[in-house]
Scaffold this motif. Structure first.
Motif, PDB file in Angstrom:
ATOM      1  N   SER A 219       0.856  -1.179   0.000  1.00  0.00           N
ATOM      2  CA  SER A 219       0.000   0.000   0.000  1.00  0.00           C
ATOM      3  C   SER A 219       0.899   1.238   0.000  1.00  0.00           C
ATOM      4  O   SER A 219       2.087   1.148   0.322  1.00  0.00           O
ATOM      5  CB  SER A 219      -0.894  -0.001   1.242  1.00  0.00           C
ATOM      6  OG  SER A 219      -0.110   0.072   2.425  1.00  0.00           O
ATOM      7  N   PRO A 220       0.356   2.416  -0.359  1.00  0.00           N
ATOM      8  CA  PRO A 220       1.192   3.624  -0.360  1.00  0.00           C
ATOM      9  C   PRO A 220       1.832   3.896   0.998  1.00  0.00           C
ATOM     10  O   PRO A 220       2.987   4.321   1.074  1.00  0.00           O
ATOM     11  CB  PRO A 220       0.191   4.733  -0.729  1.00  0.00           C
ATOM     12  CG  PRO A 220      -0.878   4.038  -1.504  1.00  0.00           C
ATOM     13  CD  PRO A 220      -0.992   2.679  -0.894  1.00  0.00           C
ATOM     14  N   GLU A 221       1.084   3.638   2.084  1.00  0.00           N
ATOM     15  CA  GLU A 221       1.622   3.897   3.420  1.00  0.00           C
ATOM     16  C   GLU A 221       2.612   2.831   3.858  1.00  0.00           C
ATOM     17  O   GLU A 221       3.546   3.120   4.626  1.00  0.00           O
ATOM     18  CB  GLU A 221       0.495   3.953   4.456  1.00  0.00           C
ATOM     19  CG  GLU A 221      -0.581   4.987   4.185  1.00  0.00           C
ATOM     20  CD  GLU A 221      -1.707   4.446   3.322  1.00  0.00           C
ATOM     21  OE1 GLU A 221      -2.726   5.135   3.205  1.00  0.00           O
ATOM     22  OE2 GLU A 221      -1.560   3.319   2.774  1.00  0.00           O
ATOM     23  N   HIS A 222       2.420   1.604   3.367  1.00  0.00           N
ATOM     24  CA  HIS A 222       3.235   0.475   3.821  1.00  0.00           C
ATOM     25  C   HIS A 222       3.653  -0.388   2.627  1.00  0.00           C
ATOM     26  O   HIS A 222       3.014  -1.394   2.320  1.00  0.00           O
ATOM     27  CB  HIS A 222       2.461  -0.360   4.838  1.00  0.00           C
ATOM     28  CG  HIS A 222       1.982   0.412   6.024  1.00  0.00           C
ATOM     29  ND1 HIS A 222       2.821   0.865   7.012  1.00  0.00           N
ATOM     30  CD2 HIS A 222       0.733   0.836   6.372  1.00  0.00           C
ATOM     31  CE1 HIS A 222       2.126   1.526   7.917  1.00  0.00           C
ATOM     32  NE2 HIS A 222       0.859   1.523   7.552  1.00  0.00           N
ATOM     33  N   PRO A 223       4.720   0.002   1.946  1.00  0.00           N
ATOM     34  CA  PRO A 223       5.165  -0.792   0.792  1.00  0.00           C
ATOM     35  C   PRO A 223       5.662  -2.194   1.145  1.00  0.00           C
ATOM     36  O   PRO A 223       5.671  -3.079   0.301  1.00  0.00           O
ATOM     37  CB  PRO A 223       6.299   0.058   0.200  1.00  0.00           C
ATOM     38  CG  PRO A 223       6.718   0.983   1.286  1.00  0.00           C
ATOM     39  CD  PRO A 223       5.515   1.220   2.137  1.00  0.00           C
ATOM     40  N   GLU A 224       6.049  -2.393   2.399  1.00  0.00           N
ATOM     41  CA  GLU A 224       6.529  -3.689   2.859  1.00  0.00           C
ATOM     42  C   GLU A 224       5.671  -4.180   4.029  1.00  0.00           C
ATOM     43  O   GLU A 224       5.131  -3.372   4.796  1.00  0.00           O
ATOM     44  CB  GLU A 224       7.986  -3.592   3.326  1.00  0.00           C
ATOM     45  CG  GLU A 224       8.964  -3.130   2.264  1.00  0.00           C
ATOM     46  CD  GLU A 224       9.168  -4.170   1.175  1.00  0.00           C
ATOM     47  OE1 GLU A 224       8.954  -5.372   1.468  1.00  0.00           O
ATOM     48  OE2 GLU A 224       9.542  -3.778   0.060  1.00  0.00           O
ATOM     49  N   PRO A 225       5.537  -5.499   4.201  1.00  0.00           N
ATOM     50  CA  PRO A 225       4.791  -6.011   5.366  1.00  0.00           C
ATOM     51  C   PRO A 225       5.505  -5.651   6.655  1.00  0.00           C
ATOM     52  O   PRO A 225       6.736  -5.609   6.717  1.00  0.00           O
ATOM     53  CB  PRO A 225       4.774  -7.530   5.134  1.00  0.00           C
ATOM     54  CG  PRO A 225       5.910  -7.807   4.208  1.00  0.00           C
ATOM     55  CD  PRO A 225       6.051  -6.587   3.345  1.00  0.00           C
ATOM     56  N   ARG A 226       4.714  -5.382   7.696  1.00  0.00           N
ATOM     57  CA  ARG A 226       5.272  -5.067   9.010  1.00  0.00           C
ATOM     58  C   ARG A 226       4.539  -5.895  10.054  1.00  0.00           C
ATOM     59  O   ARG A 226       3.304  -5.949  10.067  1.00  0.00           O
ATOM     60  CB  ARG A 226       5.096  -3.575   9.344  1.00  0.00           C
ATOM     61  CG  ARG A 226       5.914  -2.633   8.496  1.00  0.00           C
ATOM     62  CD  ARG A 226       5.708  -1.202   8.970  1.00  0.00           C
ATOM     63  NE  ARG A 226       6.149  -1.019  10.357  1.00  0.00           N
ATOM     64  CZ  ARG A 226       5.769   0.004  11.116  1.00  0.00           C
ATOM     65  NH1 ARG A 226       4.913   0.894  10.659  1.00  0.00           N
ATOM     66  NH2 ARG A 226       6.229   0.116  12.357  1.00  0.00           N
ATOM     67  N   THR A 227       5.285  -6.526  10.923  1.00  0.00           N
ATOM     68  CA  THR A 227       4.666  -7.364  11.948  1.00  0.00           C
ATOM     69  C   THR A 227       5.605  -7.492  13.130  1.00  0.00           C
ATOM     70  O   THR A 227       6.798  -7.185  13.037  1.00  0.00           O
ATOM     71  CB  THR A 227       4.325  -8.754  11.382  1.00  0.00           C
ATOM     72  OG1 THR A 227       3.558  -9.489  12.337  1.00  0.00           O
ATOM     73  CG2 THR A 227       5.570  -9.535  11.016  1.00  0.00           C
ATOM     74  N   PHE A 228       5.070  -7.901  14.254  1.00  0.00           N
ATOM     75  CA  PHE A 228       5.912  -8.245  15.394  1.00  0.00           C
ATOM     76  C   PHE A 228       5.222  -9.310  16.226  1.00  0.00           C
ATOM     77  O   PHE A 228       4.126  -9.772  15.896  1.00  0.00           O
ATOM     78  CB  PHE A 228       6.302  -7.006  16.224  1.00  0.00           C
ATOM     79  CG  PHE A 228       5.157  -6.230  16.825  1.00  0.00           C
ATOM     80  CD1 PHE A 228       4.495  -6.662  17.959  1.00  0.00           C
ATOM     81  CD2 PHE A 228       4.760  -5.024  16.258  1.00  0.00           C
ATOM     82  CE1 PHE A 228       3.461  -5.932  18.515  1.00  0.00           C
ATOM     83  CE2 PHE A 228       3.720  -4.280  16.812  1.00  0.00           C
ATOM     84  CZ  PHE A 228       3.071  -4.732  17.945  1.00  0.00           C
ATOM     85  N   LEU A 229       5.846  -9.685  17.318  1.00  0.00           N
ATOM     86  CA  LEU A 229       5.420 -10.817  18.125  1.00  0.00           C
ATOM     87  C   LEU A 229       5.019 -10.347  19.515  1.00  0.00           C
ATOM     88  O   LEU A 229       5.616  -9.433  20.067  1.00  0.00           O
ATOM     89  CB  LEU A 229       6.592 -11.800  18.235  1.00  0.00           C
ATOM     90  CG  LEU A 229       6.375 -13.109  18.979  1.00  0.00           C
ATOM     91  CD1 LEU A 229       5.473 -14.031  18.169  1.00  0.00           C
ATOM     92  CD2 LEU A 229       7.719 -13.778  19.228  1.00  0.00           C
ATOM     93  N   THR A 230       3.975 -10.954  20.096  1.00  0.00           N
ATOM     94  CA  THR A 230       3.597 -10.663  21.481  1.00  0.00           C
ATOM     95  C   THR A 230       3.823 -11.913  22.341  1.00  0.00           C
ATOM     96  O   THR A 230       3.608 -13.035  21.891  1.00  0.00           O
ATOM     97  CB  THR A 230       2.122 -10.255  21.586  1.00  0.00           C
ATOM     98  OG1 THR A 230       1.292 -11.343  21.172  1.00  0.00           O
ATOM     99  CG2 THR A 230       1.823  -9.036  20.721  1.00  0.00           C
ATOM    100  N   VAL A 231       4.242 -11.699  23.601  1.00  0.00           N
ATOM    101  CA  VAL A 231       4.522 -12.840  24.472  1.00  0.00           C
ATOM    102  C   VAL A 231       4.354 -12.430  25.934  1.00  0.00           C
ATOM    103  O   VAL A 231       4.684 -11.307  26.323  1.00  0.00           O
ATOM    104  CB  VAL A 231       5.950 -13.381  24.221  1.00  0.00           C
ATOM    105  CG1 VAL A 231       7.007 -12.345  24.574  1.00  0.00           C
ATOM    106  CG2 VAL A 231       6.198 -14.684  24.962  1.00  0.00           C
ATOM    107  N   ASN A 232       3.794 -13.327  26.749  1.00  0.00           N
ATOM    108  CA  ASN A 232       3.715 -13.104  28.188  1.00  0.00           C
ATOM    109  C   ASN A 232       5.110 -13.243  28.805  1.00  0.00           C
ATOM    110  O   ASN A 232       5.877 -14.127  28.403  1.00  0.00           O
ATOM    111  CB  ASN A 232       2.780 -14.129  28.839  1.00  0.00           C
ATOM    112  CG  ASN A 232       1.330 -13.919  28.464  1.00  0.00           C
ATOM    113  OD1 ASN A 232       0.906 -12.804  28.188  1.00  0.00           O
ATOM    114  ND2 ASN A 232       0.557 -14.997  28.453  1.00  0.00           N
ATOM    115  N   ALA A 233       5.407 -12.391  29.782  1.00  0.00           N
ATOM    116  CA  ALA A 233       6.753 -12.429  30.364  1.00  0.00           C
ATOM    117  C   ALA A 233       6.736 -12.129  31.857  1.00  0.00           C
ATOM    118  O   ALA A 233       6.009 -11.243  32.314  1.00  0.00           O
ATOM    119  CB  ALA A 233       7.659 -11.425  29.658  1.00  0.00           C
TER     120      ALA A 233
END
Length: 344
Positions: A219-233
């Motif tokens: 998309s124009p705002e996000h030419p590349e995929p963006r992601t991250f991970l969530t975890v209990n700590a």
């Protein structure tokens, strides 16, 4: 080194009022800001005795005003509970007040029990079901309404402008959240950032992230995929102490998964006094085995392993350390210690 962020459900302990829990989360956000964490997200859950995060925009405004640098957002707003224009107005206003610091994470689950969901939607089961089926449409509505130009609608013989706020100069960053592949597909289709709820599900993370990346449409705002991970700590000076501090949340999650009555989160000593059945211990062991529980060295190593395994440059930790008897109710020192030890 992997960037770190924070997820907060604003937990309510047995020694706390709602006001105490909110004060403790405010302090926790300030610690995260001080330590250089990237973002601080709050969840949306309703009618739960151990969770005070019922209204993310209200909590976000409080936390953003109490911090100076960290991005603050929702993890997430449960969109089927709300009219898209209301969500767009709330986050456009937050972005105007704290430009460049607001994230709008959106989820499709109700975040509550069926009765509360029914009340949230004005007493209409049909309305609640329709909101879920229209989720992709609602996501696009919010995206358009929050834009600096807004939208024009045809109303009878004339066109009428509609925008979330009169004169926006920036837009909150939108993320789609999920614990199945549904939101992964939708985020890829719409060119939006995506987060899989690894802290809640713990299974299917790799499949969902691979699906998102492989089918991503720029998309124009996000030419590349963006992601991250969530975890209990839970991180403490020793692994033994970390496991003690994890016990109240383990018992809370056992109750949630098994349909047992829910209660405010126990203190560590209260949790240790509870007689757990073999089945409960088995469920708890399986769940906490996917968490990060240990010393600083153990926890940091595990975070780097997870980041490498799933190909992410950011990990969002949900600090679930319980408090000891005698703790000031307006603080959560063990949760703060988790953040401090992880940050080094």
């Amino acid at each position: 080194m992997t960037a770190l962020s924070v997820l907060d459900l604003v937990p309510v302990r047995s020694d706390q009022t709602t006001g105490d829990a909110v004060a403790a989360s405010r302090s926790l956000a300030q610690v995260a800001d001080e330590l250089g964490y990237r973002r601080y997200w709050v969840a949306e859950h309703h009618n739960m005795p151990a969770v005070a995060a019922t209204n993310p925009p209200v909590v976000i405004a409080m936390l953003a005003s109490a911090t100076s640098r960290i991005r603050v957002g929702s993890g997430g707003v449960m969109l089927p509970n709300h009219a898209p224009l209301v969500v767009a107005e709330q986050f456009a206003l937050l972005e105007a007040a704290f430009p460049g610091r607001i994230d709008l994470g959106i989820g499709r689950a109700p975040g509550t029990d069926p009765l509360t969901r029914y009340v949230l939607r004005g007493g209409s089961a049909e309305s609640a079901d329709e909101a879920v089926s229209k989720f992709p449409e609602y996501v696009e509505d919010i995206r358009t309404l929050m834009s600096t130009d807004g939208v024009e609608l045809q109303v009878g013989p004339r066109r009428q402008p509609l925008r979330a706020t009169p004169a926006a100069t920036s837009v909150a960053e939108m993320w789609l959240l999920g614990s199945s592949d549904y939101s992964a597909r939708l985020a890829a289709e719409k060119g939006l950032p995506y987060v899989f709820a690894h802290h809640f599900s713990g299974e299917g993370t790799g499949v969902a992230l691979d699906l998102y990346r492989s089918s991503y449409r720029p998309s124009p705002e996000h030419p590349e995929p963006r992601t991250f991970l969530t975890v209990n700590a839970v991180v403490a000076e020793t692994e033994e102490e970390a496991r003690r501090q994890a016990l109240p949340n383990v018992q809370q999650m056992i109750a949630l998964r098994t349909g047992a009555p829910l209660h405010p989160q126990r203190l560590v000593e209260e949790a240790e006094a509870v007689e757990m059945t073999p089945d409960q211990r088995s469920v708890g062991h399986a769940m906490s085995g996917r968490w990060i529980v240990g010393s600083a060295e153990q926890a940091r190593a595990r975070i780097e392993e997870l980041a490498q395994e799933y190909g992410v440059d950011e990990v969002m930790v949900h600090p679930v350390a319980g408090a000891h008897d005698g703790t000031d109710p307006t603080t959560s020192p063990n949760r703060e210690t988790t953040l401090r030890l992880l940050a080094g």
